[in-house]
Design a protein around this motif. Sequence first.
Motif, PDB file in Angstrom:
ATOM      1  N   PHE A 219       1.793  -5.468   6.178  1.00  0.00           N
ATOM      2  CA  PHE A 219       1.731  -4.782   4.889  1.00  0.00           C
ATOM      3  C   PHE A 219       3.097  -4.167   4.588  1.00  0.00           C
ATOM      4  O   PHE A 219       3.861  -3.848   5.502  1.00  0.00           O
TER       5      PHE A 219
ATOM      6  N   LEU B  40      -8.606  -1.969   6.694  1.00  0.00           N
ATOM      7  CA  LEU B  40      -8.783  -2.484   5.327  1.00  0.00           C
ATOM      8  C   LEU B  40      -9.614  -3.767   5.332  1.00  0.00           C
ATOM      9  O   LEU B  40      -9.548  -4.548   6.268  1.00  0.00           O
TER      10      LEU B  40
ATOM     11  N   VAL C  89       0.846  -1.192   0.000  1.00  0.00           N
ATOM     12  CA  VAL C  89       0.000   0.000   0.000  1.00  0.00           C
ATOM     13  C   VAL C  89       0.883   1.244   0.000  1.00  0.00           C
ATOM     14  O   VAL C  89       2.063   1.192   0.355  1.00  0.00           O
TER      15      VAL C  89
ATOM     16  N   LEU D 222      -2.878   5.327   3.392  1.00  0.00           N
ATOM     17  CA  LEU D 222      -3.058   5.442   4.842  1.00  0.00           C
ATOM     18  C   LEU D 222      -3.683   6.780   5.214  1.00  0.00           C
ATOM     19  O   LEU D 222      -4.487   6.856   6.144  1.00  0.00           O
TER      20      LEU D 222
ATOM     21  N   LEU E  24      -7.252   6.313   4.683  1.00  0.00           N
ATOM     22  CA  LEU E  24      -7.865   5.537   5.763  1.00  0.00           C
ATOM     23  C   LEU E  24      -8.126   6.409   6.987  1.00  0.00           C
ATOM     24  O   LEU E  24      -9.120   6.222   7.692  1.00  0.00           O
TER      25      LEU E  24
ATOM     26  N   LEU F 253      -4.224   0.397   9.187  1.00  0.00           N
ATOM     27  CA  LEU F 253      -4.194  -0.696   8.212  1.00  0.00           C
ATOM     28  C   LEU F 253      -5.182  -1.794   8.579  1.00  0.00           C
ATOM     29  O   LEU F 253      -5.668  -2.515   7.703  1.00  0.00           O
TER      30      LEU F 253
ATOM     31  N   VAL G 290       4.461  -0.798   3.184  1.00  0.00           N
ATOM     32  CA  VAL G 290       4.002   0.562   2.902  1.00  0.00           C
ATOM     33  C   VAL G 290       5.097   1.291   2.132  1.00  0.00           C
ATOM     34  O   VAL G 290       6.262   1.304   2.551  1.00  0.00           O
TER      35      VAL G 290
END
Length: 241
Positions: free
Chosen positions: A148, A241, A49, A54, A57, A238, A150
Amino acid sequence: ASAPARTADPEEDDDARTARAWTEETELLLALRRERAAAPAEAAPPTHVSASLLVGLAEDPEQVRSGLRRPMPRRPAPQARAGTRFHEWVEEHFGSPAMLDLGEALTDPEEGAEPELGRLQEAFRASPWYQRQPWAVEFPLETPVAGFTVRGRIDAVFRNDPAAGGAEWELVDWKTGRVPTGARLEHRAVQLAVYRLGFARLMGVPLEDVGAAFHYVAENRTVRPARIADEGELARLLGLL
């Protein structure tokens, strides 16, 4: 209306009852299969991602999830085109080849983009950053957070004089829009949190030795958020998601 429940027929032999049971079960399974096929599939969350995701989000997690399920292309606004061209110009000013997007480079500028670029250039020349020499520009990084990877790209990295006190490193992101306030600034600062965490890990230095700021070019204003999210807060984002 639903059909009345069927009762067992005492005259029906075992083979007939077994065949009927198999038929009914098959019909139920086929109906379930059709129902599942008609339902929208849940997209698996990505494993890689961007820092901007972020930020999204933090601002509106449902919009991010919807965009991942049904991605829709967006045509860049004239302001975004001016911002892209400004970043290219800054990279050239600092003596680094611009990371050109060929699609942008070969597209005629939108009406109003070039005058806006001129205003941004004039404002940047008046800023304290114009005369400084960065340690790096367009510095790519990626760092693991909560399973994840990033990714991000820091516009400019400056190394401060240790004798001056404060953080040894300063990460700066050029912004061509207006300075946000309140919750919006806090949400945008998530981008700096990713950069700061990833850079500190990469360089093997404590987080306290890495500062991060936005420079709002049009207003010639550098904003250093009073609070920047830590790794735990990034992990919680995260988890949305």
